[in-house]
Design a protein around this motif. Sequence first.
Motif, short mmCIF file in Angstrom:
data_model
loop_
_atom_site.label_atom_id
_atom_site.label_comp_id
_atom_site.label_asym_id
_atom_site.label_seq_id
_atom_site.Cartn_x
_atom_site.Cartn_y
_atom_site.Cartn_z
N MET A 1 1.02 -1.19 0.08
CA MET A 1 -0.03 0.07 -0.06
C MET A 1 1.02 1.30 0.29
O MET A 1 1.89 1.36 0.67
N PHE A 2 0.52 2.41 -0.64
CA PHE A 2 1.36 3.55 -0.79
C PHE A 2 0.27 4.74 0.03
O PHE A 2 -1.15 4.48 -0.28
N PRO A 3 0.90 5.74 0.32
CA PRO A 3 0.10 6.67 1.15
C PRO A 3 -0.95 7.21 0.42
O PRO A 3 -2.06 8.00 0.78
N PHE A 4 -0.83 7.32 -1.17
CA PHE A 4 -1.72 8.04 -1.93
C PHE A 4 -2.89 7.10 -2.30
O PHE A 4 -4.04 7.52 -3.27
N ASN A 5 -2.89 5.87 -1.99
CA ASN A 5 -3.92 4.93 -2.15
C ASN A 5 -4.89 5.25 -1.20
O ASN A 5 -4.83 5.59 -0.09
N PHE A 6 -6.41 5.01 -1.87
CA PHE A 6 -7.41 5.48 -1.09
C PHE A 6 -7.63 4.59 0.19
O PHE A 6 -8.32 5.04 1.03
N GLU A 7 -7.27 3.38 0.03
CA GLU A 7 -7.10 2.49 1.10
C GLU A 7 -6.30 2.76 2.47
O GLU A 7 -6.44 1.92 3.40
N TRP A 8 -5.35 3.77 2.33
CA TRP A 8 -4.45 3.85 3.29
C TRP A 8 -5.04 4.56 4.46
O TRP A 8 -5.95 5.40 4.33
N ILE A 9 -4.87 4.00 5.70
CA ILE A 9 -5.23 4.48 7.06
C ILE A 9 -4.38 5.08 7.83
O ILE A 9 -3.47 4.23 7.98
N TRP A 10 -4.22 6.40 8.10
CA TRP A 10 -3.12 6.93 9.04
C TRP A 10 -3.66 6.54 10.58
O TRP A 10 -3.91 7.32 11.27
N ASP A 11 -3.12 5.38 10.92
CA ASP A 11 -3.14 4.96 12.31
C ASP A 11 -1.75 5.00 13.10
O ASP A 11 -0.95 5.28 12.17
N MET A 12 -1.76 4.74 14.17
CA MET A 12 -0.44 4.99 14.80
C MET A 12 0.80 3.88 14.22
O MET A 12 1.99 4.61 14.07
N SER A 13 0.42 2.94 13.69
CA SER A 13 1.52 2.11 13.33
C SER A 13 1.86 2.59 11.89
O SER A 13 3.06 2.34 11.77
N HIS A 14 1.09 3.15 11.08
CA HIS A 14 1.50 3.41 9.92
C HIS A 14 2.41 4.76 10.00
O HIS A 14 3.65 5.01 9.43
N ALA A 15 1.86 5.71 10.94
CA ALA A 15 2.55 6.80 11.40
C ALA A 15 4.17 6.65 11.63
O ALA A 15 5.13 7.15 11.39
N VAL A 16 4.18 5.73 12.73
CA VAL A 16 5.24 5.28 13.30
C VAL A 16 6.55 4.56 12.21
O VAL A 16 7.68 4.94 11.77
N PHE A 17 5.85 3.79 11.40
CA PHE A 17 6.66 3.20 10.21
C PHE A 17 7.16 4.16 9.15
O PHE A 17 8.39 3.98 8.98
N MET A 18 6.10 4.84 8.81
CA MET A 18 6.57 5.92 7.78
C MET A 18 7.50 7.14 8.61
O MET A 18 8.52 7.27 7.87
N GLY A 19 7.41 7.31 9.51
CA GLY A 19 8.48 8.20 10.27
C GLY A 19 9.76 7.62 10.48
O GLY A 19 10.87 8.12 10.19
N GLY A 20 9.82 6.27 10.97
CA GLY A 20 11.04 5.65 10.96
C GLY A 20 11.80 5.59 9.60
O GLY A 20 13.03 5.39 9.49
N LEU A 21 10.97 5.07 8.64
CA LEU A 21 11.57 4.96 7.23
C LEU A 21 12.14 6.28 6.69
O LEU A 21 13.19 6.06 6.14
N TRP A 22 11.46 7.54 6.95
CA TRP A 22 11.75 8.67 6.27
C TRP A 22 13.09 9.01 7.09
O TRP A 22 14.04 9.78 6.55
#
Length: 55
Positions: A1-22
Amino acid sequence: MFPFNFEWIWDMSHAVFMGGLWYALTILGIGMAYCIIKAAMDTAKGDAGHGHGHH
């Protein structure tokens, strides 16, 4: 899943993962930029690493 995909849900796990990735990509990018700039400056200076006490 990509953030621009309509199914993306910004819950805490996604925010932490994307923050750590960047964060990791930023650290790697800064380190590589430093090495490239330092290599270019050393090459332009023409020293070629001599005179540092190494044999």
